[in-house]
Scaffold this active site. Structure first.
Site, PDB file in Angstrom:
ATOM      1  N   ASP A 192       0.862  -1.167   0.000  1.00 54.90           N
ATOM      2  CA  ASP A 192       0.000   0.000   0.000  1.00 54.90           C
ATOM      3  C   ASP A 192       0.913   1.236   0.000  1.00 54.90           C
ATOM      4  O   ASP A 192       2.119   1.119   0.256  1.00 54.90           O
ATOM      5  CB  ASP A 192      -0.879  -0.040   1.256  1.00 54.90           C
ATOM      6  CG  ASP A 192      -1.695   1.210   1.451  1.00 54.90           C
ATOM      7  OD1 ASP A 192      -2.292   1.687   0.481  1.00 54.90           O
ATOM      8  OD2 ASP A 192      -1.718   1.712   2.585  1.00 54.90           O
ATOM      9  N   ASP A 194      -0.245   5.113   0.972  1.00 55.49           N
ATOM     10  CA  ASP A 194      -0.487   6.104   2.025  1.00 55.49           C
ATOM     11  C   ASP A 194      -0.333   5.479   3.410  1.00 55.49           C
ATOM     12  O   ASP A 194      -0.954   4.464   3.730  1.00 55.49           O
ATOM     13  CB  ASP A 194      -1.882   6.687   1.899  1.00 55.49           C
ATOM     14  CG  ASP A 194      -2.044   7.538   0.651  1.00 55.49           C
ATOM     15  OD1 ASP A 194      -1.192   7.424  -0.254  1.00 55.49           O
ATOM     16  OD2 ASP A 194      -3.015   8.313   0.584  1.00 55.49           O
ATOM     17  N   ARG A 237     -14.734  12.162  -1.535  1.00 55.74           N
ATOM     18  CA  ARG A 237     -13.560  12.981  -1.233  1.00 55.74           C
ATOM     19  C   ARG A 237     -13.034  13.688  -2.485  1.00 55.74           C
ATOM     20  O   ARG A 237     -12.666  14.867  -2.452  1.00 55.74           O
ATOM     21  CB  ARG A 237     -12.469  12.108  -0.613  1.00 55.74           C
ATOM     22  CG  ARG A 237     -12.785  11.662   0.811  1.00 55.74           C
ATOM     23  CD  ARG A 237     -11.731  10.709   1.349  1.00 55.74           C
ATOM     24  NE  ARG A 237     -11.786   9.410   0.674  1.00 55.74           N
ATOM     25  CZ  ARG A 237     -10.890   8.443   0.852  1.00 55.74           C
ATOM     26  NH1 ARG A 237      -9.862   8.644   1.653  1.00 55.74           N
ATOM     27  NH2 ARG A 237     -11.022   7.298   0.224  1.00 55.74           N
ATOM     28  N   SER A 280      -2.468   1.360  -4.766  1.00 58.79           N
ATOM     29  CA  SER A 280      -2.908   2.438  -3.889  1.00 58.79           C
ATOM     30  C   SER A 280      -4.323   2.878  -4.201  1.00 58.79           C
ATOM     31  O   SER A 280      -4.720   2.959  -5.371  1.00 58.79           O
ATOM     32  CB  SER A 280      -1.960   3.637  -4.043  1.00 58.79           C
ATOM     33  OG  SER A 280      -2.414   4.739  -3.273  1.00 58.79           O
ATOM     34  N   LYS A 325      -7.420  -4.069  -5.130  1.00 58.23           N
ATOM     35  CA  LYS A 325      -6.050  -4.307  -4.667  1.00 58.23           C
ATOM     36  C   LYS A 325      -5.703  -5.784  -4.743  1.00 58.23           C
ATOM     37  O   LYS A 325      -4.599  -6.163  -5.170  1.00 58.23           O
ATOM     38  CB  LYS A 325      -5.866  -3.772  -3.249  1.00 58.23           C
ATOM     39  CG  LYS A 325      -5.830  -2.260  -3.163  1.00 58.23           C
ATOM     40  CD  LYS A 325      -5.372  -1.786  -1.799  1.00 58.23           C
ATOM     41  CE  LYS A 325      -5.146  -0.287  -1.787  1.00 58.23           C
ATOM     42  NZ  LYS A 325      -4.532   0.192  -0.535  1.00 58.23           N
ATOM     43  N   ASP A 348      -2.143  -1.167   5.681  1.00 57.58           N
ATOM     44  CA  ASP A 348      -2.559  -0.732   7.015  1.00 57.58           C
ATOM     45  C   ASP A 348      -4.055  -0.497   7.138  1.00 57.58           C
ATOM     46  O   ASP A 348      -4.565  -0.374   8.240  1.00 57.58           O
ATOM     47  CB  ASP A 348      -1.838   0.571   7.382  1.00 57.58           C
ATOM     48  CG  ASP A 348      -2.354   1.742   6.569  1.00 57.58           C
ATOM     49  OD1 ASP A 348      -2.742   2.750   7.165  1.00 57.58           O
ATOM     50  OD2 ASP A 348      -2.355   1.644   5.328  1.00 57.58           O
TER      51      ASP A 348
END
Length: 431
Positions: A192, A194, A237, A280, A325, A348
């Site tokens: 990943d 971020d 977002r 990502s 992913k 995470d």
């Protein structure tokens, strides 16, 4: 062993010779030079030096030629050790070491610090599963203490389950992988981005330039905790970025901070022939630059749509969400020619869970509880290169390779500006 020599079996008399004391050059050569006079065969050798003290063990056949007796060998070895102010213990027996049980695993334990209490708890948990600890050695002493236990007698999955429960209660990180040749095979590592490869949340960095950082951060946090559908949250977002000048991309790229140990992790994996990539929920406007900067083999992310030099508030192309992913991990593994069992995934957030569970080894990196509980193993220290220890790579090996390549000792760990984690970022989660 030649074709005429009998195969060693449980009926052959053996001696276990143990030497311990202050280390110095020549001890190992001296012991075997002493034993050579009795025409014995060497069955097994183990040696460890800790703080200048040596423990050397040699399993040998008992003397059977030239009239030499076991008593004469014992006397000669004791005389030699006394001349060097060492101590010796010689134990009679038969055959080789007790065969290791079926089911073999490597258990890596990371502690910061690693206490006697936590080590005792891990060892007791291994024993409770029916496992036996065959060997222990240190992988690293900083920035965390990492040790590896070679365990036999219990299958990997029940051992992993038992130790995951134990580790959660005592505050150490434990990874359990099955032993075998596959551990040394050239593999694929997918990360990943971020708050994993980098310390930042890219969409929040864009949002800061658009004046809507707080609104974006709240939606991001809820998505990473698994409270919101990722694709829905992504569109919500990104819509807040509508009208933002696309020139801000260069500013965001310049402000990106790699996670401490990121360079070391990628550099070391590439030396070993691994292929390395990122997937990502962020944006190609950043991941493309990271791919070039770090020499990554694969990279995939969402793409912010731009029209007339401004963001439209939409994304284009295939959405990289939780399912995406895992799908990309499979795709990259196929392109790399690597079976999924030999892949490693690091992430995470909740949207990393499918990827972590698809990989042969899924590593939750400073993740939320829901992710730590579902992943194969968790790392809760702010250094990404600690993942190397889970693969059996030692700190000394990494530093030696860096030195051979002309990098200063402790190059990234002590000198690079992105080595230190940003205040308040050590336990954050990301997209």
């Amino acid at each position: 062993m030649s074709a005429t020599q009998p195969r060693l079996n449980s009926d052959v008399p053996t001696l276990l010779v143990k030497i311990f004391g202050k280390d110095r050059p020549g001890i190992t050569a001296g012991l075997f030079d002493t034993l050579a006079a009795f025409s014995v065969d060497v069955i097994d050798i183990e040696q460890v030096v800790t703080r200048g003290r040596i423990v050397l063990c040699a399993l040998i056949t008992a003397p059977v030629t030239d009239g030499a007796t076991e008593g004469e060998l014992r006397a000669t070895v004791h005389s030699w050790t006394e001349s060097l102010k060492l101590q010796a213990e010689i134990i009679s027996g038969t055959g080789d070491n007790r065969p290791r049980g079926s089911g073999r695993s490597h258990v890596t334990v990371l502690g910061n610090p690693l206490t006697a209490e936590s080590t005792a708890a891990i060892a007791a948990s291994i024993t409770a599963t029916g496992g036996n600890i065959d060997r222990i050695f240190r992988l690293a002493k900083y920035p965390v203490t990492a040790v590896e236990f070679a365990v036999s007698g219990v299958e990997t999955e029940p051992l992993r389950t038992a130790l995951a429960t134990e580790a959660a209660g005592i505050g150490v990180d434990v990874a359990v992988v099955s032993a075998g040749l596959h551990r040394r095979a050239q593999r694929l590592v997918i990360m990943d981005v971020d708050s994993t490869l980098i310390q930042d949340e890219v969409i929040e960095m864009f949002a800061a330039h658009a004046g809507c950082e707080d609104e974006v951060a709240e939606v991001t946090a809820r998505a990473m905790r698994g409270e919101l559908d990722f694709e829905e949250s992504l569109h919500a977002r990104v819509a807040l970025l509508a009208g933002l000048d696309a020139s801000v991309v260069e500013k965001v790229r310049a402000d990106i901070r790699l996670t401490p140990g990121a360079r070391t992790l990628v550099r070391t994996l590439k030396r070993l022939g691994y292929q390395v990539g990122v997937v990502s929920g962020g944006f190609t406007q950043v991941t493309d630059a990271l791919q070039e900067r770090l020499g990554l083999d694969f990279a995939a992310a969402n793409t912010l749509e731009t029209v007339d030099g401004k963001f439209t508030g939409r994304v284009t192309g295939e959405i990289v969400d939780r399912a995406g992913k895992a799908r990309l991990l499979r795709r990259f593994a196929a392109e790399a020619g690597v079976p999924l069992s030999q892949t490693v995934a690091i992430g995470d957030g909740a949207n990393d869970l499918d990827m972590l569970n698809t990989a042969g080894l899924g590593v939750a990196f400073n993740a939320k509880p829901v992710v730590r509980e579902a992943a194969h193993t968790a790392v809760n220290v702010p250094f990404l290169d600690t993942v190397l220890y889970l693969l059996g790579i030692t700190r000394e090996e990494v530093e030696l390779a860096d030195c051979e390549d002309g990098l200063d000792e402790g190059f990234e760990e002590l000198a690079a500006p992105d080595r230190k984690p940003a205040p308040g970022r050590e336990g954050t989660t990301a997209g």
